[in-house]
Design a protein around this motif. Structure first.
Motif, short mmCIF file in Angstrom:
data_model
loop_
_atom_site.label_atom_id
_atom_site.label_comp_id
_atom_site.label_asym_id
_atom_site.label_seq_id
_atom_site.Cartn_x
_atom_site.Cartn_y
_atom_site.Cartn_z
N ARG A 87 0.83 -1.20 0.00
CA ARG A 87 0.00 0.00 0.00
C ARG A 87 0.87 1.25 0.00
O ARG A 87 1.90 1.29 0.69
N VAL A 88 0.41 2.26 -0.71
CA VAL A 88 1.13 3.53 -0.74
C VAL A 88 0.95 4.23 0.60
O VAL A 88 -0.18 4.36 1.10
N SER A 89 2.07 4.68 1.19
CA SER A 89 2.04 5.32 2.50
C SER A 89 1.97 6.83 2.36
O SER A 89 2.13 7.39 1.27
N GLY A 90 1.79 7.48 3.52
CA GLY A 90 1.82 8.93 3.55
C GLY A 90 3.24 9.46 3.69
O GLY A 90 4.21 8.72 3.56
N VAL A 91 3.36 10.74 4.03
CA VAL A 91 4.67 11.38 4.12
C VAL A 91 5.38 10.98 5.40
O VAL A 91 6.58 10.72 5.41
N THR A 92 4.66 10.93 6.52
CA THR A 92 5.28 10.63 7.81
C THR A 92 4.92 9.21 8.25
O THR A 92 3.90 8.65 7.83
N ILE A 93 5.76 8.65 9.12
CA ILE A 93 5.52 7.30 9.62
C ILE A 93 4.24 7.26 10.46
O ILE A 93 3.36 6.42 10.23
N SER A 94 4.16 8.16 11.44
CA SER A 94 3.00 8.13 12.32
C SER A 94 1.71 8.43 11.56
O SER A 94 0.66 7.83 11.83
N GLY A 95 1.78 9.35 10.59
CA GLY A 95 0.60 9.64 9.78
C GLY A 95 0.17 8.44 8.96
O GLY A 95 -1.04 8.16 8.82
N SER A 96 1.14 7.70 8.43
CA SER A 96 0.83 6.50 7.65
C SER A 96 0.18 5.44 8.53
O SER A 96 -0.76 4.75 8.12
#
Length: 264
Positions: A87-96
């Motif tokens: 899956r494509v993640s977001g910019v930050t780890i915690s946000g993802s």
């Protein structure tokens, strides 16, 4: 141990932090997760350990460029494994992670690890899951004496508390809705992740002073931090000292290859 009759979902963080990653750059690669360690891409090693763990029913790989990972020869088997998803993640780890646990198709509980956690084994995963208890958040840690007994003196990020020093093992269990509070907080302080004192400063002066004077054990510190965020948090001490080794630096890569040559 948390009773999860349908098996755990494992989230594997395989994306890139902003800036140039020194390990990926050393090997002239764009993706650190694809750096080879002992003859196999790092992400492949981690996925194999997870896939061979009976308690894990589903694996989701989070990365900004999933096509790059899916196209790599060492991950061809993973692409064809029905329980592994990219899956494509977001910019930050915690946000993802927040996006993942807020997705009704994923939810909680989840186990979280990283693509550079190359010393991971099914035995360690079973130990971590067994030790995760009933806390909203469980954190895998390795005591300094265990790591040094396994690999020798080693420069790592040591978190020092009353009773000992510890390093992270890149293993987390998020088990209940209150874990979302921790992820939301982490998103705002992620840049301070390498310093226990800078992190403590976000919880107020009383906790910071107690940590400075080493008046708290690691269990007490995590419990106090969790309480401030409306969640319960506890450590899981891992028996394999090698679990304190991930591949953040080129020197770590050299060490990991030496350890894996003996283990494999």
């Amino acid at each position: 141990m948390i009773d999860e009759p349908h098996g755990w979902t494992a989230l594997v963080l395989a994306g890139q932090r902003p800036g140039v990653d020194p390990v990926a750059a050393h090997f002239a690669l764009d993706a650190k997760a694809l750096v080879p360690v002992a003859g196999m891409a790092m992400a492949g090693r981690v996925l194999m350990a997870l896939a061979d763990t009976p308690a894990i029913a589903r694996i989701i790989v989070l990365a900004q460029n999933t096509a790059q990972l899916e196209g790599h020869r060492d991950l061809a088997w993973a692409v064809n494994d029905s329980k592994i998803e990219f899956r494509v993640s977001g910019v930050t780890i915690s946000g993802s992670l927040l996006d993942a646990v807020n997705d009704p198709a994923i939810g909680l509980p989840v186990l979280v690890t990283t693509a550079d956690n190359v010393m991971l084994t099914p035995a360690t995963l079973a130990e971590f899951i067994s030790g995760s208890g009933t806390s909203d958040v469980s954190v895998g840690l390795v005591a300094r004496e265990r790591l040094e007994a396994a690999v020798g003196a080693n420069k790592r990020t040591w978190l020092t508390f009353k009773g000992g020093a510890f390093t992270g093992a890149n293993l987390f269990a998020l088990s209940a809705p209150a874990a979302r509070n921790v992820l939301t907080f982490w998103e705002s302080v992620e840049h301070d992740r390498k310093s226990v004192l800078r992190l403590a400063a976000h919880f107020g002066p009383a906790l910071m002073v107690r940590l400075l004077l080493r008046r708290m054990t690691i269990h007490q510190a995590l419990a106090a931090a969790g309480a401030r965020l409306g969640a319960t948090a506890a450590p899981v001490m891992l028996s394999d000292g090698r679990m304190g080794v991930d591949v953040d630096k080129v020197e770590d890569h050299v060490l990991a290859e030496r350890l894996l040559a003996v283990r494999d």
